[in-house]
Design a protein around this motif. Structure first.
Motif, PDB file in Angstrom:
ATOM      1  N   GLN A 131       3.855  -3.632  -3.232  1.00 41.20           N
ATOM      2  CA  GLN A 131       3.671  -3.732  -1.786  1.00 41.20           C
ATOM      3  C   GLN A 131       4.049  -5.130  -1.317  1.00 41.20           C
ATOM      4  OE1 GLN A 131      -0.407  -2.693  -0.891  1.00 41.20           O
ATOM      5  NE2 GLN A 131       0.077  -0.507  -0.754  1.00 41.20           N
ATOM      6  N   ARG A 133       3.361  -7.663   1.759  1.00 44.02           N
ATOM      7  CA  ARG A 133       2.508  -7.925   2.917  1.00 44.02           C
ATOM      8  C   ARG A 133       3.041  -9.133   3.670  1.00 44.02           C
ATOM      9  NH1 ARG A 133      -2.537  -5.401   2.803  1.00 44.02           N
ATOM     10  NH2 ARG A 133      -2.917  -4.212   0.887  1.00 44.02           N
ATOM     11  N   VAL A 138       0.900  -4.628   5.412  1.00 40.94           N
ATOM     12  CA  VAL A 138       1.900  -4.056   4.507  1.00 40.94           C
ATOM     13  C   VAL A 138       3.132  -3.671   5.323  1.00 40.94           C
ATOM     14  CG1 VAL A 138       2.445  -2.179   2.915  1.00 40.94           C
ATOM     15  CG2 VAL A 138       0.165  -3.205   2.888  1.00 40.94           C
ATOM     16  N   GLU A 141       6.742  -0.844   0.904  1.00 40.95           N
ATOM     17  CA  GLU A 141       6.196  -0.437  -0.385  1.00 40.95           C
ATOM     18  C   GLU A 141       7.320   0.181  -1.197  1.00 40.95           C
ATOM     19  OE1 GLU A 141       2.107   1.376  -1.052  1.00 40.95           O
ATOM     20  OE2 GLU A 141       3.395   3.146  -1.318  1.00 40.95           O
TER      21      GLU A 141
END
Length: 437
Positions: A131, A133, A138, A141
């Motif tokens: 993921q 961020r 987020v 992914e």
């Protein structure tokens, strides 16, 4: 044998056998014997597998095929001329040739996977989900196909695992960048409004974090990354051909990097042909998306068209004209910074290539040691030489908005994106990478 048992064998026994063969503690024929006894004679019918199980088995058998191909070619006179002969002794359940089974398995994934190991299976599917961020949210992914927290490798060494992780982390950030930029390719998208400027600034920040990730990896001591000798003589040598003319796994097959080049443009003749040459080794969706971008105007071309200019007119403008243009369209500053950071990421990648490959090989050549017989260390596994990588780095520096450099450098704050990147639980930074599976 169920796929989970194959996975255990690839995680534990295959690295042990590879190490033993590389150190001349075991003959390469032992690998074939062990494969038949513990893997090939017990594989399931492909139709019994779900697509997800097929993906996992493609990863596992990709490592198997790469190992068999390498050891055969290194220990057989003329092996590199006929790499396909490495697989002659390998049959599944004593009736299906290994490469036939692998091709059927790859088709069963439903992804259009190549008929040998590939970047997609070796890196993206192998390493767990990552993921990305940004500001604690987020923004991308990149899934893997395993949830066991393990990274499969040829020899089971930490250096290999670190390298696979680095490459997937880079692709995950690139995916996030492209997620911000691709909506701007839609028909009638506004490229100079505040929403577009926000997307461009966030993409620039992400690229800066990616650059820092590469630079930090290159600055760490060998025991925390992978030493050049291991990279050149062990890791890369598993990227041998399975059949003449096939495309071995390579970072050049990173689809998000290719997409970004065609989103932002690259002043390199025939670069589109270079990319299409790699298409067989990409997944079907990746081929379609990249082909669409190749045939579409780049974002800088769309931007200049929106403000009533083209690249030729911009290059002919004097500094006074350029200052007035920037004052009238301040979004150009954000776009310039994005393209400049794109080029700086390319420079960081070139630095890694020089450190782990080209400089050590030049030293070997100077000392009369020469090159590896199997996979040359004078070029990448898809044939990209140091001079080619230098040329495309310069091409990215010579981007569509490069004429603005003379009026922007020194008159604006430092380019964003130097704030950094961290893995989960590290020090505070706007971009965080987390391995979740």
């Amino acid at each position: 044998m169920v796929p989970e048992q194959v996975g255990y064998w690839v995680l534990h026994e295959l690295p042990r056998l590879n190490q033993a063969i590389l150190q001349d503690h075991a003959p390469p024929e032992l690998l074939v014997t062990e494969l038949h006894e513990h893997v090939l004679d017990h594989l399931p019918e492909v139709t019994q597998l779900t697509p997800a199980q097929a993906q996992q088995l493609v990863v596992h058998l990709g490592f198997v095929g790469a190992s068999v191909a390498r050891h055969y070619q290194e220990h057989t006179a003329g092996g590199t001329e006929h790499p396909e002969r490495a697989f002659d002794p390998l049959t599944v359940d004593d009736r299906i040739p290994f490469r036939t089974y692998f091709a059927t398995l790859a088709a069963h994934t439903g992804t259009g996977h190549y008929e040998r190991d590939s970047y997609a299976s070796l890196v993206r599917w192998n390493v767990g989900t990552i993921q990305v961020r940004l500001h604690d949210e987020v923004v991308a992914e990149l899934p893997g196909v395993f949830d066991d927290g393990r990274i499969r490798s040829y020899t089971g060494t930490p250096g290999e695992e670190r390298f696979f992780l680095l490459v997937k982390q880079g692709e995950a950030i690139e995916l996030a960048v492209n997620c911000f930029l691709e909506p701007l390719t839609r028909e009638h998208a506004d490229l100079i409004g505040e929403s577009a400027r926000h997307r461009v600034r966030e993409a620039t920040l992400l690229l800066g974090a990616m650059r820092k990730l590469f630079i930090e990896f290159g600055s760490l001591p060998a025991e925390q990354t992978m030493d050049a000798e291991m990279f050149m003589d062990v890791f890369r040598q598993f990227a041998a051909h399975w059949v003449p003319g096939d495309i071995p796994p390579s970072g050049a097959l990173d689809p998000e990097a290719l997409k970004r080049d065609f989103l932002l443009g690259i002043a390199e003749p025939d670069y589109d042909q270079q990319a299409r040459r790699l298409f067989p080794a990409l997944l079907e969706r990746e081929r379609t998306e990249i082909d669409d971008l190749i045939t579409a105007p780049t974002l800088p071309q769309r931007l200049l068209a929106e403000i009533g200019l083209d690249e030729s007119a911009l290059r002919l403008s004097d500094d006074g004209d350029l200052r007035r243009l920037v004052a009238h369209h301040p979004a150009l500053v954000d776009w310039y910074r994005l393209l400049a950071m794109h080029a700086r990421v390319s420079g960081a990648h070139l630095m890694l290539s020089k450190k782990f490959l080209f400089k050590p090989q030049r030293q070997r050549d100077a000392e009369g040691i020469g090159d590896q017989h199997l996979v040359s260390n004078r070029a990448g596994t898809t044939g990209m030489t140091e001079s080619f990588l230098e040329r495309i780095t310069r091409a990215r520096q010579n981007h569509a908005l490069a004429p603005l450099r003379s009026v922007l450098i020194g008159e604006n704050p430092a380019l964003p994106g130097t704030e950094g990147v961290r893995s989960a639980r590290g020090a505070t930074a706007p971009v965080v990478l987390e391995l979740t599976g």
